[in-house]
Design an enzyme around this catalytic site. Structure first.
Site, PDB file in Angstrom:
ATOM      1  N   GLY A  62      52.203  33.549  23.579  1.00  0.00           N
ATOM      2  CA  GLY A  62      52.448  33.351  22.144  1.00  0.00           C
ATOM      3  C   GLY A  62      53.926  33.351  21.806  1.00  0.00           C
ATOM      4  O   GLY A  62      54.384  32.528  21.009  1.00  0.00           O
ATOM      5  N   LYS A  71      42.848  23.250  22.451  1.00  0.00           N
ATOM      6  CA  LYS A  71      42.861  22.909  21.023  1.00  0.00           C
ATOM      7  C   LYS A  71      44.151  22.282  20.516  1.00  0.00           C
ATOM      8  O   LYS A  71      45.236  22.787  20.784  1.00  0.00           O
ATOM      9  CB  LYS A  71      42.628  24.185  20.221  1.00  0.00           C
ATOM     10  N   ARG A  96      53.618  41.946  35.433  1.00  0.00           N
ATOM     11  CA  ARG A  96      54.428  42.365  34.274  1.00  0.00           C
ATOM     12  C   ARG A  96      55.270  43.601  34.588  1.00  0.00           C
ATOM     13  O   ARG A  96      56.381  43.731  34.083  1.00  0.00           O
ATOM     14  CB  ARG A  96      53.519  42.645  33.076  1.00  0.00           C
ATOM     15  N   GLY A 134      50.777  30.975  28.763  1.00  0.00           N
ATOM     16  CA  GLY A 134      49.335  30.716  28.676  1.00  0.00           C
ATOM     17  C   GLY A 134      48.709  30.289  29.980  1.00  0.00           C
ATOM     18  O   GLY A 134      49.118  30.726  31.065  1.00  0.00           O
TER      19      GLY A 134
HETATM   20  P1  AMP Z   1      44.902  26.765  26.000  1.00  0.00           P
HETATM   21  O1  AMP Z   1      44.770  28.251  25.921  1.00  0.00           O
HETATM   22  O2  AMP Z   1      44.880  26.078  24.675  1.00  0.00           O
HETATM   23  O3  AMP Z   1      46.048  26.348  26.886  1.00  0.00           O
HETATM   24  O4  AMP Z   1      43.571  26.258  26.673  1.00  0.00           O
HETATM   25  C1  AMP Z   1      43.258  26.537  27.990  1.00  0.00           C
HETATM   26  C2  AMP Z   1      41.810  26.265  28.195  1.00  0.00           C
HETATM   27  O5  AMP Z   1      41.544  24.911  27.948  1.00  0.00           O
HETATM   28  C3  AMP Z   1      41.378  26.542  29.619  1.00  0.00           C
HETATM   29  O6  AMP Z   1      40.472  27.606  29.622  1.00  0.00           O
HETATM   30  C4  AMP Z   1      40.720  25.241  30.046  1.00  0.00           C
HETATM   31  O7  AMP Z   1      39.511  25.436  30.734  1.00  0.00           O
HETATM   32  C5  AMP Z   1      40.440  24.556  28.726  1.00  0.00           C
HETATM   33  N1  AMP Z   1      40.341  23.097  28.873  1.00  0.00           N
HETATM   34  C6  AMP Z   1      41.224  22.276  29.450  1.00  0.00           C
HETATM   35  N2  AMP Z   1      40.764  21.013  29.443  1.00  0.00           N
HETATM   36  C7  AMP Z   1      39.558  21.036  28.861  1.00  0.00           C
HETATM   37  C8  AMP Z   1      38.573  20.058  28.578  1.00  0.00           C
HETATM   38  N3  AMP Z   1      38.761  18.772  28.901  1.00  0.00           N
HETATM   39  N4  AMP Z   1      37.434  20.445  27.952  1.00  0.00           N
HETATM   40  C9  AMP Z   1      37.237  21.737  27.628  1.00  0.00           C
HETATM   41  N5  AMP Z   1      38.128  22.714  27.872  1.00  0.00           N
HETATM   42  C10 AMP Z   1      39.279  22.382  28.490  1.00  0.00           C
END
Ligand code: AMP
Length: 425
Positions: A401, A222, A51, A378
């Site tokens: 974000g 999510k 950064r 992210g």
């Molecule tokens: P996000 O911040 O929503 O992009 O989520 C990223 C996180 O999702 C990472 O820490 C990954 O380990 C997790 N992730 C990705 N695929 C899976 C999965 N199939 N089951 C559980 N966690 C997951």
């Protein structure tokens, strides 16, 4: 001035088509940067300078033109982690931790002021000469920062002649140093820095008349976090690839058996609506046909490959399977615009990193074939860095974000305030 020379070379690389239209000669410039960097827990040294490095082109440009720079940034969440006696943990959160790294990178002296606004800050800012740099204390040491307080913003504004915002990572926050302060400057006295301008321009290549085929890849944990993004993307893309943990909510919504995989029961209906919308709009929606499943959320778990809609109880999908990897990669390779947000599996564990790795390679290949690829914040940024492919894609965003909100079609408060005239005095 070696450091300045080096980073001016960098400016010409990073700042394609970006030009700050203010002449900074003789001007005191209040520059909001994002120095919210990770620190070593023991000695508070900076462990990742990314950064800071990304802010250097703007700093050096202002200095080269004969301006002086007053830097401000937040670092961590000091108000959420007060000491037992209720006071701020200055030792932990002071921006002074950044001073030596910045001095080394610029090869210039950087003065530090132990307050953000006040008598000493006013004096130090007033005494600043052309080519000099002053680093103010953590903006979040002030109650008014997160509230977007007008009085606090006014004191900040009074330190300088010109305001430059280069903190893309916080441009989606209506804070005093990112948004309110801009209201004290007229259009000729404020501008975006190279980094922020670049983020906006690169996002625009995806949101505004993208070259086709346009493929978006959305993964991560999510559905609820990326609901708005998915909805908007269906209006724009030719192909939407959904992987990662969120894919299993879609699988279940379609009647699949997903065992112990991640699932948001309250989003099943929404998942079906998105599938329906994609069908109506003629968008090619791809979900992982197969998965790498595990009997535990651990790198040491037993694993096998299974259809993503036939996962037994006690097992969970932690990565996309080989068939899905190939199907996704084939669709990505010929794309002319690619947006990627979120990993395809639990890439932090080596046994579930293959899907994300293969997708990263396909994105790199598409880029080599002339496509434009944006890694939109992210964990996909962390994944691309981990795989050493950050230089093989077109643009890696610095703001999770903020980029998400931009891609959702929202106007960022920090951007809006810059596009308005002076509204406070
Ligand atoms: P996000 O911040 O929503 O992009 O989520 C990223 C996180 O999702 C990472 O820490 C990954 O380990 C997790 N992730 C990705 N695929 C899976 C999965 N199939 N089951 C559980 N966690 C997951």
């Amino acid at each position: 001035m070696d450091g300045v020379f080096y980073f001016c070379t960098l400016i010409s690389k990073i700042a394609i088509e970006v030009d700050m239209d203010i002449n900074f000669s003789g001007k005191k410039v209040l520059l909001r940067v994002d120095f919210n960097v990770p620190l070593n827990k023991e000695d508070f040294s900076v462990t990742d300078t990314t950064r800071i490095v990304r802010a250097l082109p703007t700093i050096t440009h202002i200095l080269e033109e004969g301006g002086s720079v007053i830097l401000m940034s937040h670092l961590g969440r000091p108000m959420k982690k007060l000491k037992e006696d209720g006071s701020i943990d200055v030792e932990k959160f002071t921006l002074e931790h950044i001073q030596s790294t910045l001095t080394d990178l610029l090869q210039l002296d950087v003065k530090f002021c132990p307050e953000t606004v006040g008598k000493q800050a006013t004096e130090m800012a007033a005494n600043l000469k052309r080519g000099q740099i002053l680093l103010l204390e953590n903006t979040r040491f002030n109650e008014g920062e997160k509230k977007g307080d007008v009085e606090f913003a006014k004191k900040l504004a009074q330190l300088a002649d010109v305001y430059v915002n280069d903190a893309f990572g916080t441009a989606h926050r209506s804070h005093a140093s990112t948004t309110t302060v801009a209201n004290f400057f007229n259009e000729e006295e404020k501008t975006f820095g190279f980094l922020l301008e670049n983020e906006l321009k690169n996002a625009e290549r995806v949101t505004n008349n993208p070259e086709r085929p346009f493929v978006a890849i959305v993964g991560g944990a999510k559905v609820s976090d990326k609901m708005l993004l998915l909805d908007r993307l269906i209006d724009q893309v030719d192909t939407l690839i959904i992987g990662g943990g969120m894919a299993y909510t879609f699988m279940k919504a379609q009647g699949g058996q997903i065992g112990n995989s991640l699932c948001e029961e309250d989003r099943l209906e929404l998942a079906n609506e998105l599938i329906k919308k994609a069908r109506t709009k003629g968008v090619h929606l791809l979900l992982p046909t197969d998965s790498v499943i595990a009997d535990n959320f651990s790198n040491e778990a037993n694993t096998r490959i299974a259809p993503s809609n036939l996962i037994e109880e006690g097992w969970m999908g932690l990565d996309i399977g080989v068939y899905a990897q190939n199907e996704f990669a084939n669709n990505i390779r010929n794309a002319k615009t690619i947006l990627w947000n979120g990993p395809m599996g639990v890439f932090e564990m080596s046994n579930f990193a293959n899907g994300t790795k293969l997708i990263a390679q396909a994105v790199a290949e598409a880029t080599k074939n002339g496509g434009f690829s944006l890694i939109g914040g992210g964990d996909s940024v962390a994944a691309v860095n981990q795989m050493g492919l950050s230089k093989e894609v077109s643009y890696v965003s610095t703001g999770g974000g903020a980029m998400l909100e931009l891609l959702e079609g929202k106007e960022l408060p920090g951007v809006k305030a810059m596009n308005m005239g002076k509204v406070e005095s």
